[in-house]
Design an enzyme around this catalytic site. Structure first.
Site, PDB file in Angstrom:
ATOM      1  N   ASP A  77      37.366  39.623  57.276  1.00 54.76           N
ATOM      2  CA  ASP A  77      37.735  38.276  57.683  1.00 54.76           C
ATOM      3  C   ASP A  77      36.514  37.384  57.866  1.00 54.76           C
ATOM      4  OD1 ASP A  77      39.817  36.402  58.753  1.00 54.76           O
ATOM      5  OD2 ASP A  77      38.599  36.569  60.557  1.00 54.76           O
ATOM      6  N   GLU A 101      37.075  37.684  52.476  1.00 56.60           N
ATOM      7  CA  GLU A 101      37.642  36.342  52.619  1.00 56.60           C
ATOM      8  C   GLU A 101      36.449  35.397  52.720  1.00 56.60           C
ATOM      9  OE1 GLU A 101      40.095  33.331  55.498  1.00 56.60           O
ATOM     10  OE2 GLU A 101      38.804  34.887  56.283  1.00 56.60           O
TER      11      GLU A 101
END
Length: 655
Positions: free
Chosen positions: A331, A384
């Site tokens: 993330d 990401e």
């Protein structure tokens, strides 16, 4: 064999019966690796471990708190007495505290009481605890990760299932809001209940992998799991660690891979968590220009501290090792790469060369990927990452960060902006829908329509589509056809596959009742068919990350908003032609260039009545003609459905 070590004494006396049981799980080599940032299995050393020592059954505890002057263990076993069980600090300056307590075992609830050399006293949960109390309680629980796995067939073959030249269609989901108990809608499904409900659905839908938003323990449920305190503990909201392992085992036994969201970018400031763990900025930067994240009001790991690197990389390895995860989606990588991420001038500190790159984070990410792929070459790491940082999915030996894949955020943004336009205006934004192929092969891209696209007032994907009800559903089907036939792997957030009408709400189940209605049934069936197409047609996955796998046949017809392109695999007979009509105007007797002579069959039509389409196109085959068109020697005439897409395959080549 555990090695006994010499300890420095402190002012708290050690009960004689406890002193007889002191021992250490750390060797000198462990200590040197930890301090060098190269110990990648710290979970075997730190935390709480049920052991037998000198004939006594009990639990060994180990904690890193270099700036503490006293650490004790409190729990149910001693009536939460802060002074009865002091730990001993190692003599070697590592800052590691240890204690073996006879007579306690699995299920014991505990915390560490820390008296800092700064004068503070703190009560902290164990950073390495394998299980935590269910929130809002915050103590750690002595537990283990023993489980009798039965997924050998999957584990032995996942190097093929996870390969970059194989299909990967990921169903991203938030565990607590996929579905709730019918009898009690406020109650979550447990890990074992989820196994019974989710696995048949995933198999029926044809997804190859499931991706869970963070499953690590987190105190604040509305954070969706992204504010983690228990990095080594599966959240207790849904059951025990073994219950979660059972779910993963069942996924694997049914041929479904598991990707876990992993958050090495930031952590919350809860008083029982990592923040100021021993009274100092131990895990985070002391300077808040580097240590505080303004967007999430959380704290940033100190990637330059070797012990912190060991902690984080050990955590990544832990989920791959003990939980058999098949990949990690990392993330907020962009927030790690740049010192000025979401900061104004004067709010950040340049690196030693005066730039905005976070050199320590870049080094950490490279080491993380090297460690993961060295130990588990058959998994994937997925970044990401929303910027143009070069080489995210390139090997570290070639100067890259070493990820297996990167989310294609530019494609996602451009595509949703284009599809949100009324069709009459699309011709003025044609470049937005074609631009992605200019850079599609610079990285190993995954195409995401993730949870981030259906929150914070953005609405659902369905309601971002223009037009009346029929056009909204037609546009959504066309959007998905474009996604599944575009180069790259796929990621679709839960609810998108049923045409969820309202914005995702983490506190409620998906609106499964929508499947009682034909338009939503059509969306659901369309996603099934696209998954089947994607996983069965080699042209769509064998060269996903190579320019040789894609060719524009007609990419410049802005006036009519028609796209024609070819996808190619290793064998020419598997090539596909895709035609997208991005307006609600039917195109009759439309000529397109074809890569080869012969009979071309329509193998998927997004406008088919099966999907709640108009059924305007009746023919199923096109015979090529020797008419030069779109740069091709062969071409064919066909009718194009309104807001519809067609996939063609050569089924009877002329010899």
């Amino acid at each position: 064999m555990a090695k006994k070590v010499k300890f420095i004494s402190h002012s708290i006396s050690i009960p004689a019966e406890s002193a007889e049981g002191w021992y250490s799980r750390f060797s000198d080599f462990d200590i040197s690796l930890f301090r060098a940032g190269r110990h990648y299995k710290l979970y075997e050393k730190f935390g709480s471990h049920v052991v037998t020592h000198d004939g006594l059954d009990g639990t060994y505890f180990a904690l890193w708190a270099p700036n503490a002057k006293l650490v004790t263990i409190e729990g149910n076993f001693n009536g939460w007495n802060k002074s009865s069980h002091p730990m001993q600090v190692r003599w070697d300056g590592s800052g590691i505290w240890e204690l073996f307590i006879p007579g306690i075992g699995t299920g014991e609830v505990y915390k560490y009481y820390i008296s800092s050399n700064t004068g503070e006293t703190l009560e902290k949960a164990d950073p390495f605890a394998l299980r935590w109390e269910e929130p809002p309680s915050t103590a750690s629980i002595v537990w283990d990760t023993w489980y009798e796995w039965r997924d050998e067939e999957w584990m032995n073959s996942r190097h093929r299932n996870n390969a970059l030249n194989k299909p990967m269609s990921v169903y991203e989901m938030h565990f607590g809001s996929w579905a709730r108990n019918i009898e009690s809608p406020d109650d979550f499904l447990s890990y074992r209940q989820m196994a019974a409900k989710l696995i048949p659905y995933i198999k029926a839908m044809g997804f190859t992998h499931v991706e869970f938003l963070p499953m690590m323990e987190h105190p604040f449920y509305p954070s969706w799991g992204y504010q983690i305190t228990g990095y080594f503990a599966a959240t207790s909201r849904f059951g025990t660690p073994q219950d979660f392992m059972f779910l993963i085992d069942e996924l694997h036994k049914n041929g479904i891979g598991l990707i876990l969201d992993w958050v090495p970018s930031h952590f919350p400031g809860d008083e029982h968590g990592l923040y100021r763990f021993d009274g100092t900025h131990l895990y985070e930067h002391a300077d808040m220009k580097k240590g505080f994240h303004p967007d999430w009001k959380s704290y940033i790991f100190n990637y330059g501290r070797n012990e912190v690197k060991s902690f984080l990389i050990s955590n990544a390895i832990f989920w791959l090792d003990r939980y058999h995860a098949d990949g990690l989606r990392v993330d907020a990588v962009a927030s790690m790469l740049y010192l000025d991420y979401s900061r104004e001038e004067g709010e950040w500190i340049p690196n030693e060369f005066g730039g905005n790159e976070n050199l320590e984070a870049i080094s950490f990410l490279k080491e993380f990927n090297e460690a993961v792929y060295s130990n588990f070459p058959d998994v994937q790491t997925i970044a990401e990452e929303s910027t143009a940082f070069p080489g995210v999915s390139k090997p570290t030996y070639a100067g890259g960060l070493g990820f297996g894949m990167k989310w294609m955020m530019g494609w996602m943004n451009d595509t949703l902006e284009y599809f949100s336009e009324d069709s009459i205006h699309r011709k003025y934004n044609h470049n937005r829908i074609t631009f992605s192929t200019e850079y599609a092969f610079t990285e190993n891209f995954m195409l995401p329509f993730s949870h981030d696209e259906v929150v914070h007032g953005k609405g659902s994907l369905l309601n971002r589509m223009p037009g009346d009800e029929w056009q909204k559903f037609a546009n959504l089907r066309l959007l998905y056809m474009y996604m599944f036939t575009h180069p790259g792997t796929k990621c679709l957030f839960m609810g998108n596959e049923i045409g969820q009408s309202r914005e995702w709400d983490f506190d409620h189940s998906l609106d499964w009742h929508l499947l009682e209605h034909a338009p939503h049934q059509g969306i659901n069936q369309m996603v099934k068919s696209l998954n089947n197409l994607y996983t069965s047609e080699p042209a769509l996955y064998e060269k996903s990350f190579e320019s040789a796998g894609f060719e524009w046949i007609e990419g410049g017809d802005a006036e009519n908003s028609v796209l024609v392109y070819s996808r190619k695999g290793n064998e020419p007979e598997n090539d596909l032609v895709i035609i997208l009509n991005l307006t609600p105007v039917p195109r009759n007797s439309w000529r397109i260039g074809l890569p080869a002579e012969g009979k071309w069959q329509i193998i998927l039509n997004s406008d088919d009545p099966e999907y709640f389409g108009s059924g305007l196109v009746k023919h199923t085959t096109i015979i090529s003609e020797h008419i030069f068109w779109h740069g091709k020697k062969q071409s064919g005439l066909m009718n194009l459905p309104p807001l519809g897409g067609l996939v063609l395959k050569l089924v009877y080549p002329t010899r």
